[in-house]
Design an enzyme around this catalytic site. Structure first.
Site, PDB file in Angstrom:
ATOM      1  N   ASP A  76      38.490  32.268  53.435  1.00  0.00           N
ATOM      2  CA  ASP A  76      38.453  32.632  51.818  1.00  0.00           C
ATOM      3  C   ASP A  76      38.093  31.373  51.032  1.00  0.00           C
ATOM      4  O   ASP A  76      39.286  30.568  50.986  1.00  0.00           O
ATOM      5  CB  ASP A  76      39.691  33.277  51.368  1.00  0.00           C
ATOM      6  N   SER A 110      42.704  39.927  44.958  1.00  0.00           N
ATOM      7  CA  SER A 110      42.403  38.937  44.045  1.00  0.00           C
ATOM      8  C   SER A 110      43.322  38.716  42.975  1.00  0.00           C
ATOM      9  O   SER A 110      44.618  38.754  43.225  1.00  0.00           O
ATOM     10  CB  SER A 110      40.753  38.963  43.636  1.00  0.00           C
ATOM     11  N   HIS A 131      36.265  36.219  50.670  1.00  0.00           N
ATOM     12  CA  HIS A 131      36.892  37.009  49.574  1.00  0.00           C
ATOM     13  C   HIS A 131      36.513  38.440  49.730  1.00  0.00           C
ATOM     14  O   HIS A 131      35.941  38.881  48.830  1.00  0.00           O
ATOM     15  CB  HIS A 131      36.552  36.133  48.392  1.00  0.00           C
TER      16      HIS A 131
END
Length: 636
Positions: free
Chosen positions: A298, A193, A329
């Site tokens: 995602d 991320s 995610h």
């Protein structure tokens, strides 16, 4: 006695299998490093590296905290080790990994817990692990700037320090200079991320010493996180800055956060601040190898981010590897754990230790086709992928029709933007007309259809008001079992049992809760989606006020994908207005008329194109997973 003898024999055999120190200075086999160093006695220390900038305006250069853990025996023998680095704003605010681990320290301020398994596994194998607090977070001074010079500089300058080009100190203020003579200077960056995003950004600077990066679910362009071809998404850079800085007490970053609110336009225009945070534009500078991982579902960091980054790296000639999962995610440690640790071990041993670990013989691309079922490819997009144009053709029922590979056919369709609806509402009842969307399908496919790459949709639309959003969704209609990417675990379920990956020490164990696939039986699956603001039809840098009743043509991107639509399923293109799960509504939601002769989808197809076997009807009310609105990267 027999047990003791067996233990001694096993130890001798293990040492006999170890080679002499490699060129990089680590002890291991010729092809893999082995855990020959004692983790419990590893050196743990913090170095504050001078960034050479004053982001918080306190009159002093900012220093970022780099927490280091490295093998003591290597230091005692003068053996230099490479570095695995994770630079993050999350070490005190939000946590890392599935169990949201935070850094911890002892009474003297020395680091104790290094989140995730990297230190437990790799330090015994002859690596140092360095966790960097991005400026303005945890124990670092300065202020975050959401992917800008402060964030990227926080990590780049630590790479420079590890290579003797920057100054480190023993304290946050004052202190004595500290050098990094214990390292080879070879650095690999990893992170999920925001953390993986920083790795992308540092690689795009071309900094010497960065040998490889492993970006997981990472952003390649911050514009494509918060915006999409003019459409405005959820959250804001200033809001994210406040979140990650919340626990960094003792300094005031309010002025920096106000600047973030000022430099990013409230609309979808591609302003200079976005260009400054576009790492795709800097891909030509990348020298590091890249092992990228992304979830095809995602809904936080959209897959277009991996697609454009991967494609931009192609001309550079750097070594690349790609894993694409069915998850949202999620870190690969939580959807393919044993294979991931082995692949990462192989990757770092090759690029940081110089071992012949077999990286060159490993598959270039691995894709999860069904939950826990993976296939390998030689490339992404898949070999032979090409653009196929599919055109909507109106049918006997208004707003419903077919997709054709033939020439353009005159026709029109109309829908009214309903900001209360999203892609799930549009897709839920495909046989019924809807005032909020139009839907076109291939019919039942005679053979599998392989979509691999980044597609686009071109619309010629006439709005009834001066503001208009357009959304497009590709849907696979047919029964399937998929990972429940919209569920609470985004495709995984966390169990209660644990397994261990490396050595443990007091306050820093190597054990984590096991996970398994969280699946859903569905009758449809959204494969790709995209959004646009028709006001940016002429330029993403300039929004034009629309003239009601005038037609506008605009091409916008769909999310990158790699998916098989099975034989007997149907592929549908849905076009609507505001997709409320992902983008903001216009000030005056319009009625939109589409010129079907000048509206089409350009899809990346590997292998045969879509061929219909019959006009088999669509399911009337198929089961689906419903996406949740995404609040921002603070989800980690």
């Amino acid at each position: 006695m027999r047990s003791w003898v067996a233990t001694v024999i096993a130890a001798v055999v293990a040492l006999a299998g170890a080679a002499t120190p490699t060129a990089a200075g680590a002890v291991g086999r010729a092809d893999r490093s082995e855990p020959v160093y004692d983790f419990a006695s590893a050196i743990r220390e913090t170095v504050w590296v001078d960034l050479g900038r004053d982001g918080d305006g306190d009159g002093r250069p900012d220093r970022v905290a780099a927490d280091v853990v490295r093998p003591a025996e290597a230091a005692a023998r003068g053996v230099r080790v490479p570095v695995i680095m994770n630079a993050s704003p999350y070490f005190s605010c939000c946590g890392r990994g599935n169990e949201k681990e935070l850094k911890t320290y002892d009474a003297a301020g020395r680091p104790v817990l290094f989140p995730q398994f990297y230190d437990n596994f790799f330090v015994p194998r002859g690596y140092a692990v360095v966790l960097v607090d991005v400026a303005g977070t945890n124990r670092s001074r300065g202020c975050v700037d959401i992917g800008g010079p402060s964030d990227i500089g926080s990590a780049k300058t630590v790479v420079d320090w590890l290579n003797g080009r920057a100054t480190g100190y023993s304290a946050a203020t004052g202190g004595a200079p500290v050098t990094a003579g214990w390292t080879t200077g070879a650095v690999g960056m990893i992170g999920k991320s925001y953390d993986g995003t920083i790795a992308n950004g540092v690689a795009a600077t071309g900094v010497e010493g960065l040998r490889t990066i492993v970006p997981i679910a990472a952003i390649s362009s911050w514009y494509d996180y918060y915006r999409s071809d003019g459409a405005v998404g959820n959250g804001s850079p200033a809001g994210l800055a406040r979140t990650v800085s919340a626990r960094n007490r003792g300094q005031d970053c309010s002025a920096a956060q106000r600047r973030l609110s000022q430099v990013f336009p409230a609309n979808g225009d591609h302003a200079p601040a976005w260009a400054e945070r576009d790492y795709v534009a800097g891909a030509r500078n990348v020298k590091a190898s890249v092992f990228a991982v992304h979830g095809l579902n995602d809904l936080n960091v959209k897959p277009v981010n991996f697609g454009q980054w991967w494609s931009a790296l192609s001309p550079t000639g750097v070594d690349r590897r790609l894993w694409l999962s069915q998850t949202g995610h999620v870190d690969p440690f939580d959807f393919r754990r044993a294979e991931w640790v082995d692949a990462l071990h192989q990757w770092f041993d090759h690029y940081l230790l110089g071992l012949d670990s077999g990286v060159g013989r490993a598959p270039r691309v691995s894709v999860e086709r069904q939950p826990d079922v993976w296939v390998d490819q030689t490339a992404w997009p898949a070999a032979g992928s090409r653009d196929v144009v599919l055109r909507p053709v109106t049918g006997p029922t208004a707003g419903l029709g077919t997709l054709s590979q033939g020439p353009a056919v005159a026709g029109s369709a109309v829908f009214t933007d309903d900001p209360r609806q999203d892609e799930s509402d549009w897709a839920a009842q495909p046989t019924r007309p809807s005032s909020a969307r139009v839907l076109y399908t291939t019919g039942a496919l005679a053979q599998d259809l392989h979509l691999s790459g980044t597609g686009s949709v071109t619309v010629t639309a006439t709005p009834s008001t001066a503001t208009a959003r357009v959304s497009a969704v590709l849907v696979d209609y047919g029964p399937a079992t998929i990972r429940d990417y919209a569920g609470p675990g985004e495709g995984i379920t966390t169990g209660t049992a644990q397994d261990c990956w490396g050595a443990s020490a007091a306050g820093d164990d190597a054990c984590y809760r096991t996970t398994s696939a969280d699946t859903a039986a569905v009758g449809l699956h959204v494969l790709s989606r995209g959004w646009a603001d028709l006001a940016n039809h002429a330029s993403l840098s300039r929004e034009d006020r629309l003239v009601p009743g005038r037609p506008y043509t605009m091409t916008f991107r769909l999310a990158s994908t790699d998916a098989i639509v099975p034989r007997g399923h149907q592929l549908a293109l849905i076009i609507g207005g505001t997709d409320s799960a992902f983008i903001a509504a216009p000030a005056q939601p319009p009625r939109i008329a589409l010129d079907l002769a000048r509206t089409f989808a350009t899809l990346p197809v590997a292998g045969p194109g879509p061929v219909s076997s019959s006009a088999e009807p669509l399911p009337a009310d198929p089961a689906l997973v419903r996406p949740r609105a995404v609040a921002g990267l603070e989800r980690g």
